[in-house]
Design a protein around this motif. Structure first.
Motif, PDB file in Angstrom:
ATOM      1  N   PRO A 203       3.105  -0.235  10.889  1.00 56.29           N
ATOM      2  CA  PRO A 203       2.860  -1.244   9.849  1.00 56.29           C
ATOM      3  C   PRO A 203       2.449  -0.657   8.495  1.00 56.29           C
ATOM      4  CG  PRO A 203       1.879  -1.939  11.917  1.00 56.29           C
ATOM      5  CD  PRO A 203       2.341  -0.530  12.118  1.00 56.29           C
ATOM      6  N   THR A 204       1.693   0.441   8.511  1.00 55.65           N
ATOM      7  CA  THR A 204       1.266   1.047   7.245  1.00 55.65           C
ATOM      8  C   THR A 204       2.465   1.571   6.468  1.00 55.65           C
ATOM      9  OG1 THR A 204      -0.873   1.668   8.209  1.00 55.65           O
ATOM     10  CG2 THR A 204      -0.195   2.818   6.198  1.00 55.65           C
ATOM     11  N   ASP A 205       3.393   2.234   7.163  1.00 55.24           N
ATOM     12  CA  ASP A 205       4.590   2.754   6.494  1.00 55.24           C
ATOM     13  C   ASP A 205       5.454   1.618   5.947  1.00 55.24           C
ATOM     14  OD1 ASP A 205       3.836   5.334   6.970  1.00 55.24           O
ATOM     15  OD2 ASP A 205       5.092   5.600   8.745  1.00 55.24           O
ATOM     16  N   LEU A 206       5.553   0.525   6.710  1.00 60.48           N
ATOM     17  CA  LEU A 206       6.342  -0.612   6.242  1.00 60.48           C
ATOM     18  C   LEU A 206       5.736  -1.224   4.977  1.00 60.48           C
ATOM     19  CD1 LEU A 206       7.226  -2.452   9.587  1.00 60.48           C
ATOM     20  CD2 LEU A 206       8.774  -1.183   8.085  1.00 60.48           C
ATOM     21  N   ALA A 207       4.401  -1.348   4.965  1.00 60.92           N
ATOM     22  CA  ALA A 207       3.736  -1.896   3.776  1.00 60.92           C
ATOM     23  C   ALA A 207       3.931  -0.983   2.573  1.00 60.92           C
ATOM     24  CB  ALA A 207       2.247  -2.105   4.060  1.00 60.92           C
ATOM     25  N   ASP A 208       3.825   0.338   2.809  1.00 59.47           N
ATOM     26  CA  ASP A 208       4.030   1.295   1.706  1.00 59.47           C
ATOM     27  C   ASP A 208       5.473   1.239   1.198  1.00 59.47           C
ATOM     28  OD1 ASP A 208       1.425   2.126   1.816  1.00 59.47           O
ATOM     29  OD2 ASP A 208       1.828   3.901   3.043  1.00 59.47           O
ATOM     30  N   ALA A 210       7.597  -1.334   1.283  1.00 62.34           N
ATOM     31  CA  ALA A 210       7.794  -2.562   0.512  1.00 62.34           C
ATOM     32  C   ALA A 210       7.139  -2.455  -0.864  1.00 62.34           C
ATOM     33  CB  ALA A 210       7.226  -3.753   1.280  1.00 62.34           C
ATOM     34  N   ARG A 211       5.934  -1.892  -0.905  1.00 64.51           N
ATOM     35  CA  ARG A 211       5.212  -1.782  -2.181  1.00 64.51           C
ATOM     36  C   ARG A 211       5.927  -0.827  -3.130  1.00 64.51           C
ATOM     37  NH1 ARG A 211       1.778   2.052  -3.702  1.00 64.51           N
ATOM     38  NH2 ARG A 211       1.611   2.857  -1.565  1.00 64.51           N
TER      39      ARG A 211
END
Length: 221
Positions: A203-208, A210-211
């Motif tokens: 999830p952290t990589d996905l959020a990064d 997208a950002r």
């Protein structure tokens, strides 16, 4: 038999108790000692000049054989690597756009897919439609290119022109019921494929991701 206490005789007068010896006052040869000041710091002599604090050794300036490296030069390899990865992503994106277009209609090309996607996005939940000029501006295309693409999508029965409720002289673009149905089916399949790939990411990589993609799109715009 106990001996009686010895009484003092005339030759041995009775001893009166004496006072304790008084404290001896200091005499002139031995004056009272006052606390002395600490010994003052020794001033340097001529043979030993005063030492001033020295500055730290300055940073060594680069020589001609070792030029200064700035942040721009240091970032060049990273920028080149990002550019290479983006080029590969754009190539794959064009190929993917063509495949997605074929899912909506066998005769639709990649340019048509970009147009129909933006028309659907511009229409949103209002259902009223979007202007052709807005589509051209967002996609960065000239009006003639957009006009030809719109005509093709109309001939395929995927989009239609409707009146603008805010301006009776203007026309808006929106998907037909057939176009909306096919586009939604294609989008559902595309999201399923993306999930299959991105489910392997944390999830952290996905959020990064997208950002950073949003930031890149903003800067490119």
């Amino acid at each position: 038999m106990t001996t009686p206490a010895h009484a003092p005789t005339d030759a041995e007068p009775a001893h009166a108790p004496t006072d304790p010896e008084p404290a001896r006052a200091p005499t002139d040869p031995e004056p009272a000692h006052a606390p002395t000041d600490p010994e003052p710091a020794r001033a340097p002599t001529d043979a030993e000049p005063a030492r001033a604090p020295t500055d730290p050794e300055p940073a060594r300036a680069p020589t001609d054989a070792e030029p200064a490296r700035g942040p721009i030069e240091d970032s060049e390899p990273r920028v080149a690597a990002i550019e290479q990865e983006l080029s590969a992503l754009f190539r794959r994106s064009r190929s993917a756009s063509l495949r997605l277009a074929r899912r909506v209609h066998p005769d639709m090309d990649a340019a048509g897919y970009a147009l129909i996607s933006q028309i659907e996005l511009g229409t949103g939940t209002s259902g009223t439609g979007t202007r052709a000029s807005d589509v051209a501006q967002i996609l960065g295309l000239d009006k003639s290119t957009v006009s030809r693409g719109i005509t093709q999508l109309e001939n395929l029965g995927l989009i239609e022109r409707v009146g603008d409720p805010d301006d009776g002289r203007a026309r808006l673009l929106r998907l037909t019921s057939t176009g909306a149905e096919r586009y939604e089916a294609m989008r559902t399949q595309r999201q399923t494929e993306f999930r299959a790939i991105l489910d392997r990411w944390n999830p952290t990589d996905l959020a990064d991701l997208a950002r950073l993609l949003a930031r890149l799109n903003t800067d490119l715009g």
